[in-house]
Design a protein around this motif. Sequence first.
Motif, PDB file in Angstrom:
ATOM      1  N   LEU A 187       1.036  -1.028   0.193  1.00 22.35           N
ATOM      2  CA  LEU A 187      -0.370  -0.119   0.070  1.00 22.35           C
ATOM      3  C   LEU A 187       0.793   1.304  -0.171  1.00 22.35           C
ATOM      4  O   LEU A 187       1.863   1.692   0.893  1.00 22.35           O
ATOM      5  N   PRO A 188       0.799   1.918  -1.053  1.00 20.30           N
ATOM      6  CA  PRO A 188       1.559   3.040  -0.886  1.00 20.30           C
ATOM      7  C   PRO A 188       1.008   4.373  -0.197  1.00 20.30           C
ATOM      8  O   PRO A 188       0.258   4.568  -0.082  1.00 20.30           O
ATOM      9  N   ILE A 189       1.997   4.769   1.024  1.00 22.13           N
ATOM     10  CA  ILE A 189       1.974   5.721   1.812  1.00 22.13           C
ATOM     11  C   ILE A 189       3.109   6.713   1.724  1.00 22.13           C
ATOM     12  O   ILE A 189       4.204   6.750   0.719  1.00 22.13           O
ATOM     13  N   PRO A 190       2.712   7.881   1.424  1.00 19.45           N
ATOM     14  CA  PRO A 190       4.082   9.545   1.687  1.00 19.45           C
ATOM     15  C   PRO A 190       4.578   9.244   2.615  1.00 19.45           C
ATOM     16  O   PRO A 190       4.479   8.847   3.134  1.00 19.45           O
ATOM     17  N   ALA A 191       6.265   8.963   1.729  1.00 17.01           N
ATOM     18  CA  ALA A 191       7.314   8.824   2.295  1.00 17.01           C
ATOM     19  C   ALA A 191       7.814  10.018   3.589  1.00 17.01           C
ATOM     20  O   ALA A 191       8.308   9.511   4.792  1.00 17.01           O
ATOM     21  N   PRO A 243      12.883  14.932  -3.311  1.00 14.96           N
ATOM     22  CA  PRO A 243      12.097  15.404  -2.215  1.00 14.96           C
ATOM     23  C   PRO A 243      11.672  14.314  -1.562  1.00 14.96           C
ATOM     24  O   PRO A 243      10.919  13.643  -2.002  1.00 14.96           O
ATOM     25  N   ARG A 244      11.696  13.848   0.247  1.00 15.42           N
ATOM     26  CA  ARG A 244      11.012  12.957   0.521  1.00 15.42           C
ATOM     27  C   ARG A 244       9.401  13.223  -0.026  1.00 15.42           C
ATOM     28  O   ARG A 244       7.949  12.524   0.536  1.00 15.42           O
ATOM     29  N   GLU A 245       8.542  14.923   0.456  1.00 11.06           N
ATOM     30  CA  GLU A 245       7.926  14.687  -0.355  1.00 11.06           C
ATOM     31  C   GLU A 245       6.868  14.763  -1.126  1.00 11.06           C
ATOM     32  O   GLU A 245       5.859  14.744  -1.234  1.00 11.06           O
ATOM     33  N   ALA A 246       7.889  14.520  -2.437  1.00 15.29           N
ATOM     34  CA  ALA A 246       7.421  13.711  -3.914  1.00 15.29           C
ATOM     35  C   ALA A 246       7.457  12.399  -3.566  1.00 15.29           C
ATOM     36  O   ALA A 246       7.164  12.233  -4.782  1.00 15.29           O
ATOM     37  N   LEU A 247       7.748  11.628  -2.849  1.00 16.32           N
ATOM     38  CA  LEU A 247       8.039  10.074  -3.435  1.00 16.32           C
ATOM     39  C   LEU A 247       7.306   9.343  -2.338  1.00 16.32           C
ATOM     40  O   LEU A 247       6.924  10.279  -1.449  1.00 16.32           O
ATOM     41  N   TRP A 248       6.674   8.252  -2.459  1.00 18.05           N
ATOM     42  CA  TRP A 248       5.376   6.786  -2.033  1.00 18.05           C
ATOM     43  C   TRP A 248       6.703   5.999  -1.275  1.00 18.05           C
ATOM     44  O   TRP A 248       7.879   5.446  -1.768  1.00 18.05           O
ATOM     45  N   TYR A 269      11.286   2.968  -2.185  1.00 18.59           N
ATOM     46  CA  TYR A 269      10.490   4.555  -2.541  1.00 18.59           C
ATOM     47  C   TYR A 269      10.396   4.394  -3.794  1.00 18.59           C
ATOM     48  O   TYR A 269      11.155   4.047  -4.934  1.00 18.59           O
ATOM     49  N   TYR A 270       9.977   5.512  -4.065  1.00 21.01           N
ATOM     50  CA  TYR A 270       9.121   5.612  -5.636  1.00 21.01           C
ATOM     51  C   TYR A 270       8.773   7.037  -6.430  1.00 21.01           C
ATOM     52  O   TYR A 270       7.601   7.689  -4.922  1.00 21.01           O
ATOM     53  N   CYS A 271       8.734   7.367  -7.502  1.00 19.36           N
ATOM     54  CA  CYS A 271       8.492   8.784  -7.462  1.00 19.36           C
ATOM     55  C   CYS A 271       6.528   8.389  -8.162  1.00 19.36           C
ATOM     56  O   CYS A 271       6.034   7.581  -8.055  1.00 19.36           O
ATOM     57  N   ALA A 272       5.780   9.366  -8.364  1.00 24.37           N
ATOM     58  CA  ALA A 272       4.619   9.242  -8.332  1.00 24.37           C
ATOM     59  C   ALA A 272       4.263   9.292  -9.793  1.00 24.37           C
ATOM     60  O   ALA A 272       3.333   8.356  -9.800  1.00 24.37           O
ATOM     61  N   ASP A 273       5.214   8.896 -10.831  1.00 26.84           N
ATOM     62  CA  ASP A 273       5.593   8.210 -12.211  1.00 26.84           C
ATOM     63  C   ASP A 273       5.676   6.748 -12.156  1.00 26.84           C
ATOM     64  O   ASP A 273       5.290   5.855 -12.819  1.00 26.84           O
ATOM     65  N   HIS A 274       5.994   6.151 -11.162  1.00 27.78           N
ATOM     66  CA  HIS A 274       6.667   4.825 -10.683  1.00 27.78           C
ATOM     67  C   HIS A 274       5.724   4.365  -9.411  1.00 27.78           C
ATOM     68  O   HIS A 274       6.276   3.012  -9.720  1.00 27.78           O
ATOM     69  N   LYS A 275       5.220   5.025  -9.231  1.00 23.90           N
ATOM     70  CA  LYS A 275       4.207   4.365  -8.077  1.00 23.90           C
ATOM     71  C   LYS A 275       3.322   2.604  -8.531  1.00 23.90           C
ATOM     72  O   LYS A 275       2.386   3.516  -9.088  1.00 23.90           O
ATOM     73  N   PRO A 276       3.306   2.504  -7.752  1.00 25.53           N
ATOM     74  CA  PRO A 276       2.007   1.384  -7.643  1.00 25.53           C
ATOM     75  C   PRO A 276       1.169   0.914  -7.494  1.00 25.53           C
ATOM     76  O   PRO A 276       1.083   1.725  -6.721  1.00 25.53           O
ATOM     77  N   GLU A 310      16.511  12.475   4.517  1.00 21.48           N
ATOM     78  CA  GLU A 310      17.097  13.519   3.369  1.00 21.48           C
ATOM     79  C   GLU A 310      16.568  12.670   1.914  1.00 21.48           C
ATOM     80  O   GLU A 310      15.792  11.814   1.908  1.00 21.48           O
ATOM     81  N   PRO A 311      16.541  14.050   0.847  1.00 16.68           N
ATOM     82  CA  PRO A 311      16.289  12.951   0.258  1.00 16.68           C
ATOM     83  C   PRO A 311      17.272  11.514  -1.319  1.00 16.68           C
ATOM     84  O   PRO A 311      18.061  11.057  -0.875  1.00 16.68           O
ATOM     85  N   THR A 312      16.231  11.050  -1.584  1.00 22.57           N
ATOM     86  CA  THR A 312      15.905   9.878  -1.985  1.00 22.57           C
ATOM     87  C   THR A 312      15.689   9.346  -3.324  1.00 22.57           C
ATOM     88  O   THR A 312      14.971  10.159  -3.383  1.00 22.57           O
ATOM     89  N   ARG A 313      16.402   8.345  -4.050  1.00 21.23           N
ATOM     90  CA  ARG A 313      16.084   8.136  -5.457  1.00 21.23           C
ATOM     91  C   ARG A 313      14.797   6.532  -5.177  1.00 21.23           C
ATOM     92  O   ARG A 313      14.765   6.673  -4.462  1.00 21.23           O
ATOM     93  N   CYS A 314      14.390   6.791  -6.588  1.00 22.99           N
ATOM     94  CA  CYS A 314      13.386   6.323  -6.282  1.00 22.99           C
ATOM     95  C   CYS A 314      14.005   5.197  -7.400  1.00 22.99           C
ATOM     96  O   CYS A 314      14.539   5.056  -8.288  1.00 22.99           O
ATOM     97  N   ALA A 315      13.019   3.656  -6.858  1.00 24.96           N
ATOM     98  CA  ALA A 315      13.362   2.819  -7.365  1.00 24.96           C
ATOM     99  C   ALA A 315      12.767   2.617  -8.547  1.00 24.96           C
ATOM    100  O   ALA A 315      13.924   1.554  -9.318  1.00 24.96           O
TER     101      ALA A 315
END
Length: 132
Positions: A17-21, A43-48, A64-71, A28-33
């Motif tokens: 279940l995707p949850i806002p990171a 930034p964590r606010e833009a990740l799930w 962690y996933y961005c909005a484009d890759h969020k499952p 800290e900012p991290t990369r999308c899988a």
Amino acid sequence: MQIRNSSDWRDALPFELPIPAAEAVPGEPTRCAGCGPDSEPWPREALWVVKHRHPNNPAGFVRYYCADHKPTPKLAPPVSAPERARRARAAAPAPRKAAAPSIPERAAVLCPDCFVEVPATGVCGMCGQQVA
């Protein structure tokens, strides 16, 4: 190999279940899988954050996933009423059999001379006296 679990913030996440990171774990900012290791950190606010099941680790793993890759959340398919009733009948425990009647134990008989319990043969093991 035995996997040991430790308790941390990932235990509170539901599986698949995707949850806002930023809500799950600020940091800290991290990369999308999905974007890959060469992408810029988000930034964590833009990740799930999504906790996935793992075949060998019951605690699962987190990505962690961005909005484009969020499952999309994997929800169980709806079950019809007849199917639900069939599953309930299959999961119901089998009727229990009545317990076999217990045979009452023989009352303890004590030797009048030695004050020890006499076996079923009726002969005292200490003094050899026959006790009825």
